[in-house]
Design an enzyme around this catalytic site. Structure first.
Site, mmCIF file in Angstrom:
data_model
loop_
_atom_site.group_PDB
_atom_site.id
_atom_site.type_symbol
_atom_site.label_atom_id
_atom_site.label_comp_id
_atom_site.label_asym_id
_atom_site.label_seq_id
_atom_site.Cartn_x
_atom_site.Cartn_y
_atom_site.Cartn_z
ATOM 1 N N ASN A 62 0.835 -1.206 0.000
ATOM 2 C CA ASN A 62 0.000 0.000 0.000
ATOM 3 C C ASN A 62 0.867 1.253 0.000
ATOM 4 O O ASN A 62 1.907 1.309 0.657
ATOM 5 C CB ASN A 62 -1.020 -0.005 1.146
ATOM 6 C CG ASN A 62 -0.424 -0.132 2.519
ATOM 7 O OD1 ASN A 62 0.632 -0.735 2.698
ATOM 8 N ND2 ASN A 62 -1.081 0.428 3.520
ATOM 9 N N GLU A 64 0.355 5.232 0.546
ATOM 10 C CA GLU A 64 -0.588 6.272 0.993
ATOM 11 C C GLU A 64 -0.156 7.655 0.524
ATOM 12 O O GLU A 64 0.938 7.843 -0.012
ATOM 13 C CB GLU A 64 -0.736 6.188 2.517
ATOM 14 C CG GLU A 64 -1.348 4.860 2.937
ATOM 15 C CD GLU A 64 -1.639 4.770 4.426
ATOM 16 O OE1 GLU A 64 -1.197 5.647 5.202
ATOM 17 O OE2 GLU A 64 -2.327 3.800 4.804
ATOM 18 N N CYS A 73 -4.172 0.769 -2.446
ATOM 19 C CA CYS A 73 -3.995 -0.474 -1.686
ATOM 20 C C CYS A 73 -2.901 -1.345 -2.313
ATOM 21 O O CYS A 73 -2.612 -1.237 -3.502
ATOM 22 C CB CYS A 73 -5.288 -1.290 -1.696
ATOM 23 S SG CYS A 73 -6.651 -0.541 -0.803
ATOM 24 N N GLU A 75 -3.061 -4.480 -3.056
ATOM 25 C CA GLU A 75 -3.547 -5.396 -4.093
ATOM 26 C C GLU A 75 -3.592 -4.719 -5.452
ATOM 27 O O GLU A 75 -3.180 -5.280 -6.467
ATOM 28 C CB GLU A 75 -4.967 -5.897 -3.751
ATOM 29 C CG GLU A 75 -5.049 -6.695 -2.467
ATOM 30 C CD GLU A 75 -5.346 -5.843 -1.252
ATOM 31 O OE1 GLU A 75 -4.748 -4.744 -1.129
ATOM 32 O OE2 GLU A 75 -6.156 -6.252 -0.427
ATOM 33 N N CYS A 112 -10.446 -4.534 0.159
ATOM 34 C CA CYS A 112 -11.554 -3.574 0.098
ATOM 35 C C CYS A 112 -12.391 -3.828 -1.160
ATOM 36 O O CYS A 112 -11.998 -4.585 -2.058
ATOM 37 C CB CYS A 112 -11.020 -2.139 0.111
ATOM 38 S SG CYS A 112 -10.379 -1.582 -1.481
ATOM 39 N N CYS A 115 -10.687 -3.088 -4.584
ATOM 40 C CA CYS A 115 -9.718 -4.124 -4.985
ATOM 41 C C CYS A 115 -10.443 -5.363 -5.483
ATOM 42 O O CYS A 115 -10.020 -5.998 -6.449
ATOM 43 C CB CYS A 115 -8.787 -4.468 -3.828
ATOM 44 S SG CYS A 115 -7.594 -3.155 -3.479
HETATM 45 N N1 THU Z 1 -5.201 -1.579 2.623
HETATM 46 C C1 THU Z 1 -4.635 -2.377 1.660
HETATM 47 O O1 THU Z 1 -3.605 -2.012 1.071
HETATM 48 N N2 THU Z 1 -5.228 -3.548 1.383
HETATM 49 C C2 THU Z 1 -6.268 -4.083 2.084
HETATM 50 O O2 THU Z 1 -6.691 -5.197 1.793
HETATM 51 C C3 THU Z 1 -6.885 -3.316 3.162
HETATM 52 C C4 THU Z 1 -6.418 -1.925 3.307
HETATM 53 C C5 THU Z 1 -4.516 -0.336 2.977
HETATM 54 C C6 THU Z 1 -5.186 0.939 2.571
HETATM 55 C C7 THU Z 1 -4.589 1.896 3.563
HETATM 56 O O3 THU Z 1 -3.317 2.306 3.085
HETATM 57 C C8 THU Z 1 -4.383 1.081 4.812
HETATM 58 O O4 THU Z 1 -4.381 -0.282 4.379
HETATM 59 C C9 THU Z 1 -5.429 1.278 5.876
HETATM 60 O O5 THU Z 1 -6.689 1.165 5.369
#
Ligand code: THU
Length: 160
Positions: A62, A64, A73, A75, A112, A115
């Site tokens: 991920n 941000e 994310c 994925e 999520c 994804c």
């Molecule tokens: N996140 C992912 O990268 N994948 C997931 O399956 C769940 C959430 C990330 C998004 C964000 O950067 C952090 O986790 C918190 O939500």
């Protein structure tokens, strides 16, 4: 009217060592990919690893952003990278590992909705089931296809 019921079939493992070799390798790659996570805002670090039909493994994490919707994310980072480079190699399985502070949650991190939708796209274009392995410290869940985590997938619009 009538009532209908959906059943979801998935496998639950209690350790990475219980997985078959290819799944174990993918789970370990997802955990390794957590190291690339940039999550200064949530502090929740996620890694993902995709096995393509060629056997190639592509990873992501991920990423941000201060303007939060601009982040992505783990994925989707991995799926978009894989499709940008190897569009002719269908995706066969994705592993996801997440937790705060570069740890692994007891329960698996679950993808999520956005994804899941992107997984559905690549399952459809890949013309084969795209399996999902959600890796936690205490449990690992394996779903055989995207339909199992995104029932009633929209696949109606066919581009010409
Ligand atoms: N996140 C992912 O990268 N994948 C997931 O399956 C769940 C959430 C990330 C998004 C964000 O950067 C952090 O986790 C918190 O939500």
């Amino acid at each position: 009217m009538r009532h209908e019921k959906l059943e979801i079939d998935y496998q639950v493992f209690s350790s990475i060592d219980e997985l078959e070799p290819l799944d174990k390798e993918l789970a370990l790659e997802a955990i390794k990919a957590q190291a690339g996570s940039y999550a200064p805002y949530s502090g929740y670090n996620v890694g993902s690893a995709i096995r393509l039909s060629s056997g190639r493994i592509v990873t992501g994490s991920n990423q941000e952003n201060n303007a939060s919707p601009a982040g992505l994310c783990a994925e989707r980072t991995a799926m978009f990278y894989a499709h940008a480079h190897w569009p002719d190699e269908p995706m066969e399985e994705i592993a996801i590992a997440g937790g705060p502070g570069f740890t692994l949650d007891d329960e698996p991190a679950t993808p999520c909705g956005q994804c899941r939708q992107v997984m559905a796209e690549f399952q459809s274009t890949g013309k084969r089931p795209f399996a999902i392995l959600m890796v936690g410290k205490r449990e690992i869940w394996k779903f055989g296809k995207v339909d199992d985590i995104l029932p009633f997938i929209f696949d109606g619009y066919k581009p010409k």
